[in-house]
Design an enzyme around this catalytic site. Structure first.
Site, PDB file in Angstrom:
ATOM      1  N   ASP A  71      -8.359   9.780 -49.352  1.00 49.09           N
ATOM      2  CA  ASP A  71      -8.884   9.995 -47.822  1.00 49.09           C
ATOM      3  C   ASP A  71     -10.219   8.926 -48.105  1.00 49.09           C
ATOM      4  O   ASP A  71     -10.908   8.535 -48.905  1.00 49.09           O
ATOM      5  CB  ASP A  71      -9.329  11.429 -47.721  1.00 49.09           C
ATOM      6  CG  ASP A  71     -10.032  11.565 -46.377  1.00 49.09           C
ATOM      7  OD1 ASP A  71      -9.413  10.927 -45.291  1.00 49.09           O
ATOM      8  OD2 ASP A  71     -11.252  12.203 -46.224  1.00 49.09           O
ATOM      9  N   ASP A  96     -12.150  15.202 -48.687  1.00 50.15           N
ATOM     10  CA  ASP A  96     -13.300  16.187 -48.535  1.00 50.15           C
ATOM     11  C   ASP A  96     -13.018  17.237 -47.558  1.00 50.15           C
ATOM     12  O   ASP A  96     -14.022  18.160 -47.355  1.00 50.15           O
ATOM     13  CB  ASP A  96     -14.449  15.192 -47.958  1.00 50.15           C
ATOM     14  CG  ASP A  96     -14.141  14.832 -46.623  1.00 50.15           C
ATOM     15  OD1 ASP A  96     -14.893  15.173 -45.701  1.00 50.15           O
ATOM     16  OD2 ASP A  96     -13.256  14.308 -46.347  1.00 50.15           O
ATOM     17  N   ASP A 131     -13.029   8.581 -45.014  1.00 55.29           N
ATOM     18  CA  ASP A 131     -14.203   9.167 -44.370  1.00 55.29           C
ATOM     19  C   ASP A 131     -14.789  10.586 -45.051  1.00 55.29           C
ATOM     20  O   ASP A 131     -13.854  11.465 -45.165  1.00 55.29           O
ATOM     21  CB  ASP A 131     -14.153   9.414 -42.843  1.00 55.29           C
ATOM     22  CG  ASP A 131     -13.842   8.000 -42.242  1.00 55.29           C
ATOM     23  OD1 ASP A 131     -14.411   6.997 -42.542  1.00 55.29           O
ATOM     24  OD2 ASP A 131     -12.864   8.233 -41.246  1.00 55.29           O
TER      25      ASP A 131
END
Length: 221
Positions: A7, A183, A9
């Site tokens: 991922d 995250d 961001d």
């Protein structure tokens, strides 16, 4: 060969590039500092809560620039990369990606943020394969405000990864190890699919899940 997915961001970058690009548009005077910023913040809060309407968001976030001259758009994109993306690169994140590339893994960045914002950022990390939400474009190449195909968001990340692998005749089962760094709880579908999920700079929700399931937790920032 191993498969490694990142991922972007909050995982490789310390903030959200989509939201930051909206703030950048306000700063350069292409978007209203009042209403646009309010709605940009509102959409970001929806994303964090897991309730983002991604079609509505793409329509909104591309509205300040998609009718502008292509040369103007390209210059703004380059400026955003220089003023935001490069300063946001952390040595630990760069080293993590480089380690997997040097090991010979098949590597991709898999992000819900649109390809216009994230293509140059993936390049900064040295990753050729970007699986992002793709902007629909007309015959002249101008963004229409719609999404082309399946957005790379939540379950859509699984669909897009499988489509990408199928293009070379592969499936997840063909890899000795499949790893996904993220995250966010928005990425739970893909985290649960791979053989090695890694909660990376996790928010509170994902941290709790990772602790309960015994997933590794990695703090890059």
């Amino acid at each position: 060969m191993n498969l490694t997915l990142f991922d972007l961001d909050g995982t490789l970058l310390p903030t959200d590039s989509d939201h930051a690009f909206g703030e950048f548009l306000v700063r350069i005077g292409w978007a209203d500092a009042g209403e646009f910023k309010r709605r940009n913040d509102e959409f970001y809060a929806q994303y964090l809560d897991g309730g983002l309407d991604i079609e509505a968001y793409v329509q909104f976030c591309t509205s300040p620039w998609r009718e502008r001259d292509p040369a103007e758009i390209a210059a703004a994109q380059a400026r955003f990369v220089d003023e935001y993306a490069r300063p946001s690169l952390h040595p630990q994140a760069l080293a993590l990606v480089r380690g997997h590339l040097d090991a010979g893994d098949l590597v991709a960045v898999v992000t819900a943020t649109n390809d216009f914002v994230t293509r140059p950022i993936a390049t900064l990390f040295g990753v050729d394969t970007l699986i992002a939400t793709e902007l629909d474009r007309d015959d002249s190449g101008r963004a229409t405000g719609a999404i082309r195909g399946v957005p790379s968001f939540r379950d859509g990340k699984i669909t897009r990864v499988r489509q990408w692998l199928a293009e070379s005749g592969r499936t997840l089962a063909d890899f000795g190890r499949s790893t996904f760094y993220s995250d966010s709880t928005n990425d739970l579908p893909l985290l649960e699919l791979v053989s090695h999920p890694v909660a990376t700079n996790p928010g509170p929700g994902l941290r709790t899940i990772a602790e309960q399931r015994g997933w590794p937790i990695l703090e890059l920032f």
